[in-house]
Design an enzyme around this catalytic site. Structure first.
Site, PDB file in Angstrom:
ATOM      1  N   CYS A 162      -0.454   4.024   2.221  1.00 45.88           N
ATOM      2  CA  CYS A 162      -0.208   3.834   3.657  1.00 45.88           C
ATOM      3  C   CYS A 162       1.260   4.052   4.004  1.00 45.88           C
ATOM      4  O   CYS A 162       1.589   4.683   5.000  1.00 45.88           O
ATOM      5  CB  CYS A 162      -0.577   2.420   4.092  1.00 45.88           C
ATOM      6  N   ASP A 163       2.177   3.518   3.193  1.00 41.75           N
ATOM      7  CA  ASP A 163       3.590   3.460   3.594  1.00 41.75           C
ATOM      8  C   ASP A 163       4.526   4.335   2.776  1.00 41.75           C
ATOM      9  O   ASP A 163       5.715   4.451   3.116  1.00 41.75           O
ATOM     10  CB  ASP A 163       4.086   1.996   3.511  1.00 41.75           C
ATOM     11  N   CYS A 206       0.827  -1.216   0.000  1.00 38.87           N
ATOM     12  CA  CYS A 206       0.000   0.000   0.000  1.00 38.87           C
ATOM     13  C   CYS A 206       0.857   1.260   0.000  1.00 38.87           C
ATOM     14  O   CYS A 206       1.366   1.674   1.046  1.00 38.87           O
ATOM     15  CB  CYS A 206      -0.926  -0.029   1.209  1.00 38.87           C
TER      16      CYS A 206
END
Ligand code: NAP
Length: 306
Positions: free
Chosen positions: A135-136, A132
């Site tokens: 997300c990261d 992701c």
């Protein structure tokens, strides 16, 4: 605990189904699963959902949720652990050991990202390997990252990461991309992005943290090592149908088999909509449309069984 309609899943398909069944006056309970909102919660920006020129996945799903609740859908922040569709009312058990019964069930459990399952991948998950970028990606400011895959997700992730990282390498196993053309056009001219064609990642290398990828050329078999700070796997999805095995007819890839114009499954009274039964065009708008079909079919079924 009994309800007329029980919906499993809280992506565009599940919420849309709920909006329709609740507005039709049917008591509707919706099990959200672990991550309410589904896959779109991991999508930074959505530009192709009609009605919104540009909206974040999180905001889009918050609107779906708000609308569902406003018409009376009862949300339960629970994960379903097993189902019994052998007789009506259907039985649904949650991870909190609660048992529900329902006269009709709508399945909208969607799909989850696939991992590559190459050597070292599991070891470095959360230590340099991710699925992701939204997300990261933040952790790779000014660094060098790789994205693995050749579909729209991979290209989208590469473009997103290029806004943060210094250098992005897209690694694809073939010599042409499957991604939508407009995404390819942006990718191919991006100054920060390079592409390794015909390349397969065979091993994730590092110490505490990932620091390189071993890559094999699919045509020549030659192996090389690419130093990298982070790797994002974007090779598609698999349907979330584990709990339905043995209860419903599934395709060889694990998707729920449905009647396309009604979303009916192999069990009368159980309907499925969205990515859990769609193996080709996995789009939010299609999932939402499908959710509507499943809800209308469930309404009709309940009316006829009255
Ligand atoms: P996808 O279209 O199925 O693409 C998966 C990619 O991963 C393919 O390029 C495939 O290679 C590669 N791949 C699969 N297994 C692999 C393996 N074991 N090792 C290496 N590579 C592997 O999946 P997706 O990109 O997630 O897209 C799914 C759907 O969502 C599509 O309908 C897409 O249009 C849609 N989507 C749309 C947007 C948007 O912005 N509109 C964004 C994301 C996704 P091959 O090409 O060789 O098969």
């Amino acid at each position: 605990m009994h309800t007329r309609v029980l919906i499993i899943g809280s992506g565009p398909a599940g919420y849309t189904a709920g909006i329709y069944t609740a507005r039709a006056g049917l008591e509707t309970v919706l099990m959200t699963g672990h991550m309410a909102g589904g896959q779109l919660m991991l999508t930074h920006e959505v530009e192709n959902y009609p009605g919104f020129t540009r909206i974040s996945g999180i905001d889009l799903m918050a609107s779906f949720q708000k609308q569902a609740e406003s018409v009376g859908v009862q949300l339960k922040y629970e994960m379903v652990k097993s189902v019994d569709f052998s007789k009506r009312p259907f039985k649904i058990k949650t991870e909190m050991n609660r048992t529900w019964t329902a006269d009709a069930v709508i399945i909208a459990t969607g799909s989850s990202a696939k991992w590559l399952e190459a050597k070292g991948e599991e070891k470095y998950r959360g230590h340099g390997v991710s699925i992701c970028a939204t997300c990261d990606g933040f952790f790779y400011r000014g660094k060098s990252v790789a994205v693995i895959g050749g579909g729209s997700s991979a290209v989208y992730e590469a473009l997103y990461l290029a806004q943060i990282a210094d250098k992005v390498t897209l690694i694809h196993r073939r010599d042409e991309l499957r991604a939508e053309k407009h995404l390819q056009n942006q990718l191919l001219v991006h100054p920060k992005i390079s592409i390794r064609w015909d390349s397969e990642v065979v091993e994730f290398l590092g110490e505490q943290q990932l620091n390189a990828l071993k890559i094999k050329n699919a045509k020549t078999g030659d192996e090389s090592v690419l130093p990298i700070d982070g790797a994002f796997v974007a090779i598609g999805n698999r349907p979330n149908t584990e709990i339905f095995k043995g209860q419903l007819d599934l395709s060889k890839d694990g998707y729920i088999k449905t009647h396309k114009s009604t979303c009916a499954t192999s069990v009368e009274g159980v309907f499925a909509c969205g990515d859990v039964q769609e193996d080709t065009y996995r789009q939010a708008i299609i999932a939402a449309g499908n959710g509507c079909v499943a809800a209308l079919s469930a309404e009709k079924f309940l009316l006829e069984k009255k």
